[in-house]
Design an enzyme around this catalytic site. Structure first.
Site, PDB file in Angstrom:
ATOM      1  N   HIS A  28     -11.508   3.378 -37.185  1.00  0.00           N
ATOM      2  CA  HIS A  28     -10.653   2.246 -36.994  1.00  0.00           C
ATOM      3  C   HIS A  28     -11.479   0.750 -37.051  1.00  0.00           C
ATOM      4  O   HIS A  28     -11.487   0.702 -37.636  1.00  0.00           O
ATOM      5  CB  HIS A  28      -9.391   2.007 -36.267  1.00  0.00           C
ATOM      6  CG  HIS A  28      -8.609   3.427 -36.241  1.00  0.00           C
ATOM      7  ND1 HIS A  28      -7.972   4.318 -35.319  1.00  0.00           N
ATOM      8  CD2 HIS A  28      -7.866   3.764 -36.974  1.00  0.00           C
ATOM      9  CE1 HIS A  28      -7.090   4.519 -35.495  1.00  0.00           C
ATOM     10  NE2 HIS A  28      -7.439   4.892 -36.384  1.00  0.00           N
ATOM     11  N   ARG A 101     -11.588   9.131 -44.980  1.00  0.00           N
ATOM     12  CA  ARG A 101     -12.224  10.152 -44.150  1.00  0.00           C
ATOM     13  C   ARG A 101     -13.092  10.796 -45.389  1.00  0.00           C
ATOM     14  O   ARG A 101     -14.408  10.974 -45.741  1.00  0.00           O
ATOM     15  CB  ARG A 101     -11.802  10.470 -42.807  1.00  0.00           C
ATOM     16  CG  ARG A 101     -12.061   9.480 -42.172  1.00  0.00           C
ATOM     17  CD  ARG A 101     -10.914   9.982 -41.049  1.00  0.00           C
ATOM     18  NE  ARG A 101      -9.675  10.338 -41.143  1.00  0.00           N
ATOM     19  CZ  ARG A 101      -8.512  10.237 -40.398  1.00  0.00           C
ATOM     20  NH1 ARG A 101      -9.078  10.785 -39.188  1.00  0.00           N
ATOM     21  NH2 ARG A 101      -7.322  10.298 -41.182  1.00  0.00           N
ATOM     22  N   SER A 139      -8.076  10.495 -34.126  1.00  0.00           N
ATOM     23  CA  SER A 139      -7.042   9.486 -32.682  1.00  0.00           C
ATOM     24  C   SER A 139      -6.687  11.340 -32.250  1.00  0.00           C
ATOM     25  O   SER A 139      -7.631  11.180 -31.078  1.00  0.00           O
ATOM     26  CB  SER A 139      -6.384   9.735 -32.699  1.00  0.00           C
ATOM     27  OG  SER A 139      -6.465   7.829 -33.510  1.00  0.00           O
TER      28      SER A 139
END
Ligand code: ADP
Length: 172
Positions: A28, A101, A139
Site C-alpha cells: 500500500h 498486483r 494484508s
C-alpha cells in the site's frame, strides 16, 4: 491574457486511495508514494462499508495509516462509510487509485472500476503497479503469517508488525 487554466486544473486533481488497510503494508505504501507526486492531494481513505470482518478496529487502522504516511507530502487520511464514489464526489475528488498486483487482481478491479464510474461518471479509476517486491503481498497473507508466529518484518513497518504481534498474543 489567456492563462493555461486547463493545465492548472489538471494539476489540482484530488485522488482517493480507498481500501480496508487491515493492516497497511509496504505494498500500500508503495502505491501511495507513487500516487503522491501525480496528484495535488491523495486521500488514503479507510472504506468502512466492506463486508469483510477486519482484524483491526477503525481507530487502529487509521492510526497505522497516519504513521505510515508521515513525511509523504500531499497525502492525508480519510474515512468513508458509504459508497466510496459518493465520498469522492463530496470532497471534489475525480480519481480513485487502486493497486494492481497481478492479472488475478484485474477482473475484480475492472468490474469495480466500471461500476464506480456508472455510479459517478465524474470519477475515474487509475491503476498503479507496485514494485515487483510487493506484488505477492496482501494484508490477508500478512495476517496469516503473523497468526502463526512468522516474521512479517520485511512486509510491514515495524509499528504494524508490533500491532500484529500484540493482537495475536492477546487473541491466543
Ligand atoms: P480492499 O478491501 O479495497 O481490496 P485493501 O486494503 O486490501 O482493500 O487494498 C486496497 C488497494 O490496495 C487495492 O486496490 C489493492 O489491490 C491494493 N493493494 C493491496 N496490496 C497491494 C500490494 N501489495 N501492492 C499493490 N497494491 C496493493
Amino acid at each position: 491574457m489567456k492563462n493555461n487554466n486547463n493545465h492548472s486544473d489538471k494539476s489540482k486533481r484530488i485522488a482517493i486511495y480507498p481500501g480496508t488497510f487491515d493492516p497497511i503494508t509496504f505494498g500500500h505504501i508503495d502505491i501511495i508514494r507513487r500516487a503522491a507526486p501525480i496528484f495535488e492531494k491523495v486521500l488514503v481513505t479507510l472504506a468502512v462499508n466492506s463486508s469483510k470482518l477486519p482484524l483491526f478496529t477503525i481507530d487502529e487502522r487509521i492510526e497505522m495509516i497516519h504513521r505510515a504516511i508521515e513525511g509523504i507530502e500531499g497525502v492525508e487520511v480519510a474515512m468513508s462509510k458509504g459508497l466510496v464514489v459518493d465520498y469522492a464526489n463530496s470532497v471534489g475528488a475525480t480519481v480513485l487509485i487502486r493497486g494492481l498486483r497481478a492479472v488475478s487482481d484485474f477482473e475484480y478491479e475492472f468490474q469495480i472500476a466500471l461500476m464506480n464510474r456508472k455510479q459517478q461518471s465524474g470519477v475515474d479509476t487509475v491503476f498503479l503497479m507496485p514494485d515487483e517486491r510487493y506484488t505477492y503481498l496482501s494484508s490477508s497473507l500478512i495476517k496469516e503469517i503473523a497468526r502463526h508466529g512468522g516474521s512479517v518484518d520485511e512486509f510491514v513497518p515495524d509499528f504494524v508488525a508490533h500491532q500484529l504481534k500484540s493482537k495475536f498474543q492477546n487473541n491466543s
